[in-house]
Design a protein around this motif. Sequence first.
Motif: not given
Length: 283
Positions: A130-135, A219-240
């Motif tokens: 799922s991470f590859e698809k979500i990425l 989008q970030r809230e939806e990611l955290a809700q549906n994919h909590s296990a990998i949401a932290a990996k996208f923190a840098e993207t949202y920071k940018e």
Amino acid sequence: MISVSEAPISESAKNYFATLKAVALLKHVSDFEDMSTGSLKLVFLQREKFEIPIYFDALNLNCLTEVDGWLSMLSDDAHKEQRKVIFRTVVLDALKQIDIRLRFIKFLELFSELYQRFQDNYQLYVSEFSFEKILGDVTEKKLDYILKFNKAFSDIQNQLLAIPVAVVLVGGQLEHHDHLMVKNVVIFLGIFVFSLLMSMLIRNQVDVLNSIAHEISLQREELAQNHSAIAAKFAETYKELKIREDRQRTLIRIVDGLVALALGGTTWLFLWYSGTLSLLGIV
């Protein structure tokens, strides 16, 4: 999937049929069945041949409540081959140090634990899948948001050139008199209308930025809700994206300040050229 007849009434019979299902489970993922010794032996071809002779007695019978679920999972078409690989890895790693004659008995003893290991490893695989698809989705949306942020400022870039032109126009066209002149009033009103329109345009671009920021937040809230296990990996993207948003807001504030400065300077020149400042005793 190999089916077994309806569960009988006695507990020992239930356990016996559950054990037969466990045999079916191993058969499902084995490479072949060896009957050369007169009894069933399941063979797995890993880096080296791995054998599990099917031997048990009444003392080894257990309930094996997870056996139906495990059979069902291995029969499901989704990630079917990967599930088999995970099964073989989990089970064979657990049994490789066990005496060959006791491997099936040990498999029955560890059945619940091995099933949980299988579930955990499979969920990890699905998460990575799922991470590859979500990425891919997040990266695509990130680029889209960056373009939107840039467009929020570029839409008013052409109008920015009009600010110095307006100031030069005022300075060059206003005439100095001790009273109001129609020409000066017309020029001042033109600059005032220009400033008003620029202010409205800037407010509109601020609303655009707010809308984009809200969309990113959802989008970030939806990611955290549906994919909590990998949401932290996208923190840098949202920071940018947040840095990009703040930069565009700063640029628009600068433009807003320039418009206000131009209007203030124009007003001062208009009042000075009209003699109003002299009447007020300011100059």
